[in-house]
Design an enzyme around this catalytic site. Structure first.
Site, short mmCIF file in Angstrom:
data_model
loop_
_atom_site.label_atom_id
_atom_site.label_comp_id
_atom_site.label_asym_id
_atom_site.label_seq_id
_atom_site.Cartn_x
_atom_site.Cartn_y
_atom_site.Cartn_z
N SER A 203 44.71 47.96 42.02
CA SER A 203 44.31 49.01 41.09
C SER A 203 45.31 50.17 41.19
O SER A 203 46.49 49.97 40.92
CB SER A 203 42.87 49.45 41.39
N HIS B 234 37.17 43.96 37.41
CA HIS B 234 38.18 44.68 38.19
C HIS B 234 38.22 44.23 39.64
O HIS B 234 39.18 44.47 40.35
CB HIS B 234 37.92 46.18 38.10
#
Length: 693
Positions: free
Chosen positions: A546, A661
């Site tokens: 991320s 995610h």
């Protein structure tokens, strides 16, 4: 100048941003096949994947619970239930080695029944109005494939069934929050104009049972340029109040009380402050220095005031915590009579108890009986009890779960995890590197057993994040222990600027035009590992996901000589277009605005996609992402991998179809994804001669 549309249109790999286009998916499938052909088609990979899956699904894992009156709820995944079951038991049964669990929702069975791929996103339970009554209803969130967007369904906890014609919300980012048995707050996609530029809800509606959600009245509306708006009712008996949180940017917000007469009270607080109300108290954490009532409170402090007095105009705050060199407030929790602070002292946790009414600082003291280690504090029932659960762990220490009561030094150990690897002879050291501007940057070094000058340089993995005021604190490493430490590798966690290890100032030091400070810190740790003889660049790998993927991308493009290889997971990499993709606009406060002068002033310098140069000898890299990631667009990883491959770099790419995610939707997917990364690092840093061990 800014990142103009015409500049962006010259991107030859832009077509890979079309998430589900046949062309893009064909490219993904081809890359996945190539990666598995190299890393995943031998006995060594399969053995490792099976071992990691065993860790993920081991029955002896601690089933962490949440108390709801006499019931203790747990969500559990194992080999028979890869998507998991939501279940509950009573405390006496929980203490046994084989608790008698009552299954409420079997997600795998639900998927078979509906032909779906639901992933559990949690449940919000409605407490009863009176003592002795059962907890009756829950709002259950389910995500298709693990995306942030999810659905909400109402569940009856007594009859153990879905509520027919109950509160059911269609798929969207957002949610529902209880007001009472017949009303909820809804913040979701209501159609055109109801979502912010960041693709989160901007409307809050009050939804009455038996009416259509589309006709529910709007009770609050944020601006289109805000991040989102959410609402909830504080259901603490005697202190029932309704609040709206208007998130104006990732780091600013407005807390608003909805008054019984339908009016609104905007709390007069700095927008960068975090504020919360509990019973009679308002707690405020300013992120920057705040002068109020003639007193300047430092950023990172914790302030308290009687909430009713505050609403009547009082502004004399008590300071409950003051930052000190090396000491920051990581979080806090209430029990019925106490406030427990979680402090970080040079990235090591300790717990401090405060009691309202005992002096101006509420008489801070250490939590009685708290052991050494990383301490996860969880109150059992903040309305009725001072009891808590405490999770204790460390890098090499399997988690232990204990139960205690504030002020009672006797703590009862109730569950212990098994050790997944033999940590005898291994050790953890905290060291400090000196960054380019002289800042001391802490890092944890986990060393394998039998380390001596003769065994160095060690194959070493350096991990980092450095953003959004998120701290990297010690935690047990079962997968790394099995796949890396037990095989002679070292592992490093770098507490670089941009995180929250030393409070808001540590975070602000790497915001926007200062982002390079995070990268300089990470480079300083890499150099220190070499200078201190731990490793050499040819045996050093890096990893991050991320925002940590952005870190890895910048290390690739700006510091390629410092390391041999990189694992770059669900990353941001195209900083010219990040704000136009999915939730990207919500991070402008962190990174800057490409549609302003920020692009020319600083953003373009830390956009990895735009800093690749033909002829540079880049480290080998494995990119991983998920097709269903609706937070960080998979196009970042796709485009970077394609561009590097076209330049002749060694690039490997794997995109999981599910997972959001988090990259994976269940334990089998997580195990294979982790095995790919460890296999890649093993081949690069430990040598092909050990790849099949």
């Amino acid at each position: 100048m800014n990142a103009s549309t015409s500049d962006q249109d010259h991107d030859p790999w832009r077509w890979l941003e079309e998430v589900d286009s046949p062309e893009a998916l064909a490219w993904v499938e081809a890359r996945n096949r190539e990666t598995f052909a190299l890393l995943g088609e031998d006995a060594g990979f399969e053995r490792l994947a099976r071992r990691l899956l065993e860790i993920e699904q081991r029955d002896s894992r601690i089933p962490y619970v949440v108390a709801r009156d006499q019931w203790f709820y747990n969500f559990w995944q194992d080999s028979e239930h890869p998507r998991g079951v939501w279940r509950r038991t009573q405390w006496s049964s929980y203490l046994s080695d084989t608790p008698d669990w009552e299954v409420l929702i079997d997600v795998d069975a639900l998927n078979r029944e509906e032909g779906e791929q639901w992933v559990w996103h949690g449940a919000r339970c409605l407490p009863p109005e009176r003592d002795g009554e059962p907890w009756r209803r829950a709002l259950v969130a389910l995500s298709r494939g693990g995306a942030d967007a999810d659905v909400t369904r109402e569940f009856d906890l007594v009859d153990k069934r879905w509520v027919e014609d109950g509160f059911n919300r269609d798929e969207s980012k957002g949610g529902l929050a209880w007001i009472d048995i017949d009303r909820v707050y809804a913040y979701t996609d209501f159609g055109p104009g109801s979502m912010t530029a960041s693709n989160y809800p901007r409307q809050v509606r009050l939804w009455q049972r038996g009416t259509a959600l589309a006709s529910a009245p709007v009770v609050f509306e944020a601006e289109h340029g805000d991040v989102m708006a959410v609402a909830w009712r504080d259901l603490t008996r005697g202190f029932e109040r309704d609040f709206v949180l208007q998130v104006t940017s990732f780091h600013t917000q407005r807390l608003i009380e909805r008054l019984p007469d339908g009016g609104e009270l905007v709390l007069e607080l700095p927008e960068d402050a975090h504020a919360s109300v509990h019973r009679e108290w308002l707690l405020v954490q300013p992120r920057e220095p705040w002068t109020v009532d003639g007193v300047t409170h430092p950023g990172g402090a914790l302030l308290a005031i009687d909430y009713l007095a505050f609403k009547q105009g009082a502004r004399t705050f008590m300071r409950l915590f003051t930052p000190a060199p090396g000491v920051a407030l990581e979080g806090f929790s209430w029990t019925r009579h106490h406030l427990v602070l979680e402090l970080l002292e040079h990235v090591r946790q300790r717990l401090v108890v405060l009691t309202p009414g005992q002096g101006d600082d509420w008489s801070p003291r250490a939590l009685a009986g708290a052991p050494e280690g990383v301490l996860g504090f969880s109150p059992l029932d903040d309305e009725k009890s001072d009891e808590y659960l405490l999770s204790v762990t460390d890098f090499l220490l399997p988690p232990t779960l204990a139960r205690g009561r504030v002020d009672d030094p006797e703590i009862e150990v109730v569950k212990r995890s098994v050790a997944e690897f033999d940590a005898s002879g291994m050790r953890v050291e905290q060291r400090f590197a000196v960054s380019l501007d002289g800042t001391r940057v802490p890092y944890f070094l986990i060393l394998p057993r039998d380390v001596s000058r003769e065994t160095k340089p060690l194959p070493t993995l350096l991990y980092g994040y450095g953003g959004f005021e998120i701290s990297l604190t010690p935690h047990y490493l079962p997968a790394a222990g099995v796949a890396w430490l037990a095989r002679g590798g070292a592992m490093v966690f770098a507490n670089i600027r941009g995180g929250g290890e030393y409070g808001p100032e540590w975070h602000r030091a790497a915001l926007k035009q200062h982002r390079h400070k995070a990268f300089e810190d990470f480079a300083a740790v890499a150099r220190a590992l070499v200078e201190e003889g731990v490793t050499v660049p040819s045996r050093l790998g890096i990893q991050g996901g991320s925002n940590g993927g952005l870190l890895v991308g910048n290390m690739l493009t700006h510091y390629p000589a410092l390391f041999d290889c990189a694992v770059c997971e669900v990353p941001l990499l195209d900083m010219q277009r990040y704000h136009r993709l999915l939730a990207g606009a919500s991070w402008i406060a962190e990174y800057g605005d490409p549609d302003s002068g920020d692009w020319d002033d600083f953003l373009h310098r830390f956009s990895p996609y735009h800093n690749l140069h033909q002829g540079t000898d880049y480290p080998a890299v494995l990119f991983t992402t998920s097709t269903r990631d609706d937070r960080v667009h998979p196009g970042h990883a796709r485009k970077m991998a394609a561009k590097m491959a076209a330049m002749g770099c060694e690039v490997h790419y794997y995109e999981n179809i599910e997972g959001g995610h988090g990259g994976a939707a269940d334990a089998p997917q997580r195990a294979r994804l982790k095995a790919l990364a460890w296999r890649f690092l093993e081949r690069r840093l430990m040598g092909d001669d050990r790849a099949g061990d």
